[in-house]
Scaffold this active site. Structure first.
Site, short mmCIF file in Angstrom:
data_model
loop_
_atom_site.label_atom_id
_atom_site.label_comp_id
_atom_site.label_asym_id
_atom_site.label_seq_id
_atom_site.Cartn_x
_atom_site.Cartn_y
_atom_site.Cartn_z
N ASN A 276 0.76 -1.37 -0.04
CA ASN A 276 -0.03 0.05 0.07
C ASN A 276 0.82 1.14 0.05
OD1 ASN A 276 -2.80 -0.71 -0.22
ND2 ASN A 276 -3.06 -1.23 1.92
N ASP A 285 -6.33 -2.14 -3.02
CA ASP A 285 -7.58 -2.75 -3.30
C ASP A 285 -7.53 -3.92 -4.22
OD1 ASP A 285 -8.30 -1.49 -1.08
OD2 ASP A 285 -9.44 0.11 -2.01
N GLU A 312 -5.92 -7.36 5.41
CA GLU A 312 -5.31 -8.42 4.25
C GLU A 312 -5.44 -9.75 4.88
OE1 GLU A 312 -1.75 -7.01 6.92
OE2 GLU A 312 -3.69 -6.21 6.07
#
Length: 409
Positions: A276, A285, A312
């Site tokens: 991320n 995403d 996650e």
């Protein structure tokens, strides 16, 4: 369904001018819903009608005893077997159009044969049968309740036959013939009006019922959709944590009694925080969605249950699965995710996105709670991360390192 509901509402709003046919889609549904019951009713009413038709032999014996043989031939030898065959065919199943044509044909045949018998007779009292011909019209328009267009056509036919009989058959006086004609005309007119009103009422009642059925169906569909949306994680489109817990309680609620064997796999995306940070949350995403799809494609969709556990992390419930079978399933998930080849600059060891998986399973005859198995799978997951990630670990009762959140991510 929305288009059908609009059509139904429009038909109901114009009920004052409601015709005798619906738009094509509603008409097809109307016949489909009513065909079997209507066929059964027509067969029953047809049996009653032919019985009464044969009973008129007593009338023939009284009015025209010299033509009794002809009456028996026409009523019993011709009309009865033809009617019985027609009713048999009706009960075996015919299309709605053939159903109405068949019953209309039988009514018209009854009028023709009765007119023939009347013409054959030379009795001075046979003209009295002219007053009874209206009964045939009543049978078609009221007893059978032929669909209006068929009732109208048969009534026109009956009227033509009656007009012919009145002008050709001898009567004691012109007034007697006129009286018979007016009685027949009145019966025909009143019965056709009654037929039209009955069919309009039947169709309006069906529309009201259909509207309620469509509303129930729409409500049920929306309820199912709401329940589905409430149970699905909107990002990954696998089950969410709440629904997963509900399914576990439903499936394993009696596990302590039956001691069913099952396994749990805890899955974590390796170095996802670094993913991320490097690619951004939008790419993150997308990565989670593709990994969730890979997990779902690696298990048995009709049996196994996949859910997003949080962030996650994913969890898979594997019913009726031994520890070795579950480990093989977990390794398949690892390979499938690896084959996606999703670039991951933050994963210095592989440069692609990978997952770590911890597996735990109940043993045969073992009475373990789901919380215990889940905790063991979580511990095995930490062991997989401690061992280098991108791997699967089976919970080992003999070797449980004290690992913790330091290995998360």
């Amino acid at each position: 369904m929305n288009d059908l509901m609009v059509q139904v509402d429009q038909q109901i709003q114009h009920k004052g001018g409601l015709g005798v046919r619906f738009p094509v889609e509603i008409e097809a549904r109307f016949e489909q819903d009513n065909h079997q019951a209507r066929s059964h009713k027509l067969a029953l009413m047809g049996s009653v009608a032919i019985g009464i038709y044969v009973l008129f032999l007593f009338n023939d014996w009284y009015l025209r005893p010299d033509y009794m043989r002809e009456a028996i031939v026409i009523r019993v030898g011709v009309m009865t077997p033809i009617t019985l065959v027609g009713l048999y065919v009706l009960k075996r199943g015919v299309s709605p159009i053939m159903r109405e044509m068949l019953m209309t044909g039988l009514i018209c045949l009854a009028m023709i044969l009765t007119a023939l018998l009347l013409q054959l007779s030379a009795s001075a009292h046979s003209f009295l049968d002219l007053f009874a011909l209206g009964l045939i019209v009543l049978v078609g328009n009221v007893l059978f309740q032929l669909r209006f267009l068929y009732a109208l056509c048969s009534s026109i036919f009956h009227f033509s036959v009656m007009l012919y009989l009145v002008t050709t058959h001898p009567t004691p006086s012109d007034s007697a013939g006129l009286m018979a004609f007016m009685v027949f005309f009145s019966i025909t007119l009143f019965s056709i009006i009654s037929n039209l009103r009955s069919e309009k009422a039947e169709r309006l009642a069906y529309l009201l019922l259909l509207r309620e059925q469509l509303r129930v169906e729409e409500f049920t569909e929306k309820s199912e959709e709401f329940r589905r949306l409430a149970s699905i994680d909107p990002l990954t489109e696998v089950y969410n944590r709440r629904h997963f817990d509900s399914l576990v309680n439903s499936l394993l609620g009696k596990q302590a009694d039956s001691r069913l064997q099952y396994a749990v796999a805890m899955i974590d995306v390796d170095h996802f925080k670094a993913y991320n940070d490097h690619y951004g949350h939008v790419k993150g995403d997308q990565c989670l969605k593709r990994i969730a799809t890979a997990i779902s494609e690696s298990v048995h969709p009709d049996v196994d249950i996949v859910a997003r556990f949080g962030g996650e992390e994913f969890v898979v419930l594997l019913p009726f699965c031994t520890s070795q079978q579950a480990l093989a399933r977990a390794e398949e998930i690892c390979r499938h995710v690896r084959d996606l080849a999703l670039s991951h600059a933050g994963n210095s060891r592989h440069d692609i996105a990978t997952v770590s998986i911890g597996v735990s399973a109940t043993g045969t005859g073992q009475n373990c709670s789901f919380e215990t198995i889940l905790k063991q799978a979580d511990e095995a997951l930490y062991r997989a991360k401690a061992s280098g990630r991108d791997r699967c670990e089976l919970f080992d009762q003999q070797n449980q390192p004290a690992l913790g959140p330091a290995f998360a991510g």
